[in-house]
Design a protein around this motif. Structure first.
Motif, PDB file in Angstrom:
ATOM      1  N   SER A  51       0.829  -1.211   0.000  1.00 42.25           N
ATOM      2  CA  SER A  51       0.000   0.000   0.000  1.00 42.25           C
ATOM      3  C   SER A  51       0.857   1.251   0.000  1.00 42.25           C
ATOM      4  O   SER A  51       0.529   2.252  -0.651  1.00 42.25           O
ATOM      5  CB  SER A  51      -0.931  -0.001   1.216  1.00 42.25           C
ATOM      6  OG  SER A  51      -1.800  -1.109   1.185  1.00 42.25           O
ATOM      7  N   GLN A  54       2.025   1.774  -3.552  1.00 35.62           N
ATOM      8  CA  GLN A  54       0.925   2.221  -4.410  1.00 35.62           C
ATOM      9  C   GLN A  54       0.587   3.680  -4.156  1.00 35.62           C
ATOM     10  O   GLN A  54       0.430   4.470  -5.098  1.00 35.62           O
ATOM     11  CB  GLN A  54      -0.299   1.342  -4.191  1.00 35.62           C
ATOM     12  CG  GLN A  54      -0.148  -0.084  -4.712  1.00 35.62           C
ATOM     13  CD  GLN A  54      -1.361  -0.952  -4.374  1.00 35.62           C
ATOM     14  OE1 GLN A  54      -2.072  -0.709  -3.401  1.00 35.62           O
ATOM     15  NE2 GLN A  54      -1.586  -1.964  -5.180  1.00 35.62           N
ATOM     16  N   ALA A  55       0.453   4.033  -2.888  1.00 39.92           N
ATOM     17  CA  ALA A  55       0.066   5.401  -2.552  1.00 39.92           C
ATOM     18  C   ALA A  55       1.184   6.395  -2.822  1.00 39.92           C
ATOM     19  O   ALA A  55       0.923   7.587  -3.008  1.00 39.92           O
ATOM     20  CB  ALA A  55      -0.357   5.485  -1.080  1.00 39.92           C
ATOM     21  N   GLY A  57       3.182   6.156  -5.428  1.00 40.13           N
ATOM     22  CA  GLY A  57       3.440   6.218  -6.858  1.00 40.13           C
ATOM     23  C   GLY A  57       4.806   5.693  -7.231  1.00 40.13           C
ATOM     24  O   GLY A  57       5.367   6.061  -8.265  1.00 40.13           O
ATOM     25  N   LYS A 183      -9.183  -0.088   1.972  1.00 34.24           N
ATOM     26  CA  LYS A 183      -9.285   0.505   0.648  1.00 34.24           C
ATOM     27  C   LYS A 183      -7.966   0.350  -0.113  1.00 34.24           C
ATOM     28  O   LYS A 183      -6.893   0.501   0.462  1.00 34.24           O
ATOM     29  CB  LYS A 183      -9.628   1.989   0.771  1.00 34.24           C
ATOM     30  CG  LYS A 183     -10.963   2.260   1.457  1.00 34.24           C
ATOM     31  CD  LYS A 183     -11.198   3.757   1.606  1.00 34.24           C
ATOM     32  CE  LYS A 183     -12.508   4.021   2.325  1.00 34.24           C
ATOM     33  NZ  LYS A 183     -12.738   5.487   2.520  1.00 34.24           N
ATOM     34  N   GLU A 186      -4.902   4.940  -3.894  1.00 38.25           N
ATOM     35  CA  GLU A 186      -4.502   5.584  -5.142  1.00 38.25           C
ATOM     36  C   GLU A 186      -3.257   6.425  -4.869  1.00 38.25           C
ATOM     37  O   GLU A 186      -3.043   6.884  -3.752  1.00 38.25           O
ATOM     38  CB  GLU A 186      -5.633   6.471  -5.669  1.00 38.25           C
ATOM     39  CG  GLU A 186      -6.900   5.727  -6.050  1.00 38.25           C
ATOM     40  CD  GLU A 186      -6.711   4.855  -7.274  1.00 38.25           C
ATOM     41  OE1 GLU A 186      -5.839   5.204  -8.114  1.00 38.25           O
ATOM     42  OE2 GLU A 186      -7.423   3.847  -7.403  1.00 38.25           O
ATOM     43  N   PRO A 187      -2.424   6.636  -5.883  1.00 34.96           N
ATOM     44  CA  PRO A 187      -1.228   7.457  -5.674  1.00 34.96           C
ATOM     45  C   PRO A 187      -1.599   8.882  -5.241  1.00 34.96           C
ATOM     46  O   PRO A 187      -2.431   9.529  -5.881  1.00 34.96           O
ATOM     47  CB  PRO A 187      -0.552   7.450  -7.047  1.00 34.96           C
ATOM     48  CG  PRO A 187      -1.082   6.239  -7.735  1.00 34.96           C
ATOM     49  CD  PRO A 187      -2.484   6.071  -7.242  1.00 34.96           C
TER      50      PRO A 187
END
Length: 303
Positions: A51, A54-55, A57, A183, A186-187
């Motif tokens: 995570s 991913q977050a 980027g 959840k 998102e980046p």
């Protein structure tokens, strides 16, 4: 740092009830260090690592460490193509690398990470290959398994800026864990945010009193009867830089006593090696560290 605050908020929606763990991870990444996660299976170590990438980027690769894993499986190797040898990068060539169950690999394979973690590059057949930047190793290990594991040597442990111990969440969080799916993040930041943050860590001020406290603890550790040896200069610098990153995340331009206290355990606990006599007497590194912190910084009240 608004970007890092957004990242912290997103990760808190992924790993419930582990705010202190997330803050320490972000501080270590901001300080330019590597993290060793220690905790029982199922507590979210792998989820947090994935995570985070991913977050952030950032590019992400996972390496499952096993006894039959070879160094070339990690760093890469030369392959023959069209009559010539070319370098085939291994999974280490990512910005965030999850070294899952790192203590299940042999010492030879573990040592393949040393150059990468220290210098941000690997050398294959005499040729140096730079790794992506920023470069962050997130390693995991189970604290109770002994069968089929190879304990990390002191030199390997010393390359991790922080050891983050993950424990069961509090009772109030259990209902959320059981009823709510985390959840997929998102980046919300990018690599430039980390480069900027690392430059700002360098600008965080440290008082002479704080430097004296770090020196005091290092000298006390070297003389402590329960320890085989004290804290190295690398360890002391890691503690101080992690405290500076904690201050930055807290919105402060200087390191205060609370920053040093928060950074002490993750930065130092894996650098304290007990004597056989101390282990036999049931003394733990945590007890020794608490004693050292209190003597080096008497104004801090332990939790």
């Amino acid at each position: 740092m608004e970007a890092l605050k957004r990242l912290e908020a997103v990760l808190s929606e992924t790993l419930f009830g582990q705010e202190a763990v997330i803050r320490t991870l972000l501080a270590t990444a901001t300080a330019g260090g590597h993290v060793l996660f220690e905790g029982l299976p199922g507590l979210g170590k792998t989820l947090l690592a994935k995570s985070f990438a991913q977050a952030s980027g950032l590019s992400y690769r996972r390496i499952q460490f096993t006894p039959d894993l070879l160094p070339a499986d990690v760093t890469g190797t030369l392959v023959l193509r069209d009559g010539a040898f070319t370098f085939q990068p291994g999974p280490l060539f990512a910005q965030v690398v999850l070294a899952d169950e790192i203590n299940r690999a042999t010492p030879k394979t573990q040592s393949a990470l040393l150059e990468a973690m220290q210098e941000g590059a690997v050398t294959i057949a005499g040729e140096r290959h730079a790794l992506p930047s920023p470069f962050l190793v997130l390693a995991t290990q189970n604290p109770v398994e002994i069968e089929g594991t190879y304990p990390l040597p002191e030199a390997q442990l010393d390359r991790f800026m922080a050891k983050i111990e993950i424990t069961n969440p509090p009772r109030t969080v259990w209902m959320r864990i059981l009823s709510e799916e985390p959840k997929a993040p998102e980046p919300v930041v990018d690599a430039d945010a980390f480069h900027e943050a690392r430059a700002r860590v360098d600008q965080v001020r440290v008082s002479s009193a704080a430097l004296e406290a770090v020196t005091n603890l290092a000298l006390l550790a070297a003389e402590h009867a329960a320890l085989r040896f004290g804290v190295s200069p690398r360890g002391a610098k890691a503690w101080l830089r992690l405290a500076k990153a904690m201050a930055l995340l807290g919105g402060r331009a200087h390191v205060d006593w609370e920053d040093l206290r928060r950074a002490a355990r993750p930065a130092l606990i894996h650098r304290l090696f007990l004597t056989e006599e101390a282990e036999f007497e049931g003394i733990t590194p945590h007890q020794v560290l608490e004693e050292l912190v209190q003597k080096a910084m008497p104004s801090i009240t332990p939790r």
